[in-house]
Design an enzyme around this catalytic site. Structure first.
Site, mmCIF file in Angstrom:
data_model
loop_
_atom_site.group_PDB
_atom_site.id
_atom_site.type_symbol
_atom_site.label_atom_id
_atom_site.label_comp_id
_atom_site.label_asym_id
_atom_site.label_seq_id
_atom_site.Cartn_x
_atom_site.Cartn_y
_atom_site.Cartn_z
ATOM 1 N N LYS A 163 3.014 9.723 8.165
ATOM 2 C CA LYS A 163 2.322 9.275 9.376
ATOM 3 C C LYS A 163 2.903 9.813 10.691
ATOM 4 C CE LYS A 163 -0.640 5.763 7.645
ATOM 5 N NZ LYS A 163 -0.439 4.925 6.466
ATOM 6 N N ASP A 179 9.288 2.441 1.347
ATOM 7 C CA ASP A 179 8.118 3.148 1.843
ATOM 8 C C ASP A 179 8.058 2.900 3.350
ATOM 9 O OD1 ASP A 179 5.705 4.095 2.656
ATOM 10 O OD2 ASP A 179 4.519 3.109 1.103
ATOM 11 N N PHE A 197 0.860 -1.184 0.000
ATOM 12 C CA PHE A 197 0.000 0.000 0.000
ATOM 13 C C PHE A 197 0.892 1.229 0.000
ATOM 14 C CE2 PHE A 197 -2.433 3.410 2.020
ATOM 15 C CZ PHE A 197 -3.574 3.396 1.227
HETATM 16 C C1 PLP Z 1 -0.689 5.167 5.062
HETATM 17 C C2 PLP Z 1 0.343 4.773 4.084
HETATM 18 C C3 PLP Z 1 0.527 5.483 2.883
HETATM 19 C C4 PLP Z 1 -0.368 6.626 2.465
HETATM 20 O O1 PLP Z 1 -0.331 7.683 3.357
HETATM 21 P P1 PLP Z 1 -1.432 8.856 3.245
HETATM 22 O O2 PLP Z 1 -0.943 9.867 4.223
HETATM 23 O O3 PLP Z 1 -2.747 8.248 3.601
HETATM 24 O O4 PLP Z 1 -1.411 9.346 1.847
HETATM 25 C C5 PLP Z 1 1.562 5.097 2.061
HETATM 26 N N1 PLP Z 1 2.359 4.064 2.374
HETATM 27 C C6 PLP Z 1 2.207 3.353 3.512
HETATM 28 C C7 PLP Z 1 3.140 2.247 3.826
HETATM 29 C C8 PLP Z 1 1.186 3.679 4.402
HETATM 30 O O5 PLP Z 1 1.015 2.952 5.504
#
Ligand code: PLP
Length: 404
Positions: free
Chosen positions: A255, A226, A141
């Site tokens: 985050k 990521d 994700f």
């Molecule tokens: C939450 C998340 C995203 C997206 O972050 P947003 O602030 O919602 O755009 C991308 N990569 C990972 C691994 C995430 O957990």
């Protein structure tokens, strides 16, 4: 076109908000550490943490001070001018990580998109404009923007949104041979979460991360991590790749970085960021004075001696507590997963039912892929509150109908 008259509502979520979320019917009006208080006066133990965002819980005095002090001075100037808090946060991230360069944005999706741009641009300025493809992993994700969705390749999220952005090759997580096979003359980078959060708290083994690093080196690719969910201490290291003793070329962060204030960042080595010259990327809000004031205060706390070690210990204690529940409720719990305080329970009954049962026990949790319940406490949760988390999960599991 005239609007239909809306029926008067007595309760429940407002229809004025686009219904993209299935929300719990609760409004929180106050937070205190690991606890949230609803408008009905109920106290909830927060192991959703705004989906791994509230790294220091709610109403942390130092974060409040940082935000309000900055709010009284200047909120926003744009990136047409220097921003001292942004420079300070960038320098501290450079000091504490592999990175030489930082670009600030506002969210995880933006950080991931930006990381992809950095990787492609690096290949471009190095004489490889053909190298544009990114190898990504099934179950990953990276956010909800069009390219981030295409990067993850989740059909469910892409449906109805037109042709997915080109240039991503999706490989089964853990299949190193398939990764090597997928590398071709147009491959630019490999992009991976060290622990798949939304995908179900799937930890990538350290040997696998090292092997990906080696493949990138061998084939002239960039390793893009990521760490939007795993970063800022969530796994017990400042960034999760430290467990594998490797360094990426580019990394997406968001985050926990703002502890609840929206901020994201792209971190890169000098070599990887080579192509990011004036005009190649931008953000109106990115790294503004408010966001970076809070980001600096979060970093102060996370870098305090012993903080990360305590996260690792608390994570261990939580997984031990949850492992006892696996023994106690074998009909419900299949596996305990995670690293640090990025914790998951793979369940037999639908995870949504268990999220609901936890909610009824006034414990906030989040579901994830592979029928996993995510337990994401604030990183500074007390040991006492942590024991209470296990108690409440236990009561929630006990309340489930015993179908098997
Ligand atoms: C939450 C998340 C995203 C997206 O972050 P947003 O602030 O919602 O755009 C991308 N990569 C990972 C691994 C995430 O957990």
């Amino acid at each position: 076109m005239s609007k239909p008259v809306q029926a008067k509502r007595s309760s429940g979520p407002s229809p004025a908000v686009m219904t993209t979320y299935g929300r719990q019917d609760v409004v929180f009006e106050k937070g205190e550490g690991s606890w949230l208080v609803s408008t009905a006066g109920d106290r909830y133990l927060d192991c959703a943490s705004g989906v791994a965002v509230n790294a220091l819980g709610h109403a942390h005095p130092k974060l409040i001070a940082a935000l309000t002090e900055q709010a009284a001075k200047v909120w926003h100037t744009s990136n047409l001018y220097r921003i001292s808090g942004q420079e300070r946060l960038a320098e501290r991230l450079v000091e504490t990580t592999f990175a030489d360069k930082v670009f600030f944005c506002n969210s995880g999706a933006e950080a991931c998109e930006g990381a992809i741009k950095v990787a492609r641009r690096c290949q471009f300025v190095n004489g490889h404009p053909e190298r544009v493809r990114i190898i990504t992993f099934k179950g990953s994700f990276h956010g909800r923007t069009l390219a981030a969705l295409a990067a993850a390749g989740n059909e469910k999220y892409l449906e109805g949104f037109g042709p997915p952005a080109e240039g991503f090759d999706h490989i089964e997580l853990g299949d190193l041979a398939a990764v090597e096979k997928a590398i071709g003359p147009t491959t630019a980078a490999i992009m991976i979460e060290p622990v798949q959060g939304e995908g179900g708290v799937r930890t990538v083994p350290v040997e696998h991360l090292r092997a990906l690093r080696a493949l990138c080196d061998k084939h002239g690719l960039l390793l893009v991590l990521d760490e939007v969910q795993t970063g800022m201490g969530r796994t017990g290291k400042l960034f999760a790749h430290e467990w594998a003793d490797i360094e990426p070329d580019v990394m997406a962060v968001a985050k926990g970085l703002g502890g609840g204030f929206p901020i994201g960042a792209i971190l890169a080595t000098e070599a990887a960021a080579k192509g990011m010259t004036p005009g190649t990327h931008g953000s109106t809000f990115g790294g503004n004075p408010l966001a970076t004031a809070v980001g600096n205060a979060v970093l102060d706390a996370v870098l305090e001696p012993g903080f990360l070690e305590a996260v690792a210990q608390k994570g261990l204690a939580l997984r031990q507590g949850l492992a006892r529940l696996k023994d106690q409720f074998p009909h419900a719990v299949e596996e305990v997963r995670g690293q640090g305080l990025l914790t998951g329970l793979k369940l037999k009954p639908p995870a949504g039912d268990v999220v609901k049962a936890c909610f009824d026990e006034k414990l906030l949790t989040v579901s994830a892929g592979e029928n996993v319940l995510r337990v994401l406490p604030p990183l500074n949760i007390s040991d006492e509150d942590l024991r209470e988390v296990v108690n409440r999960v236990s009561r929630a599991l006990a309340s489930l109908p015993k179908s098997t």
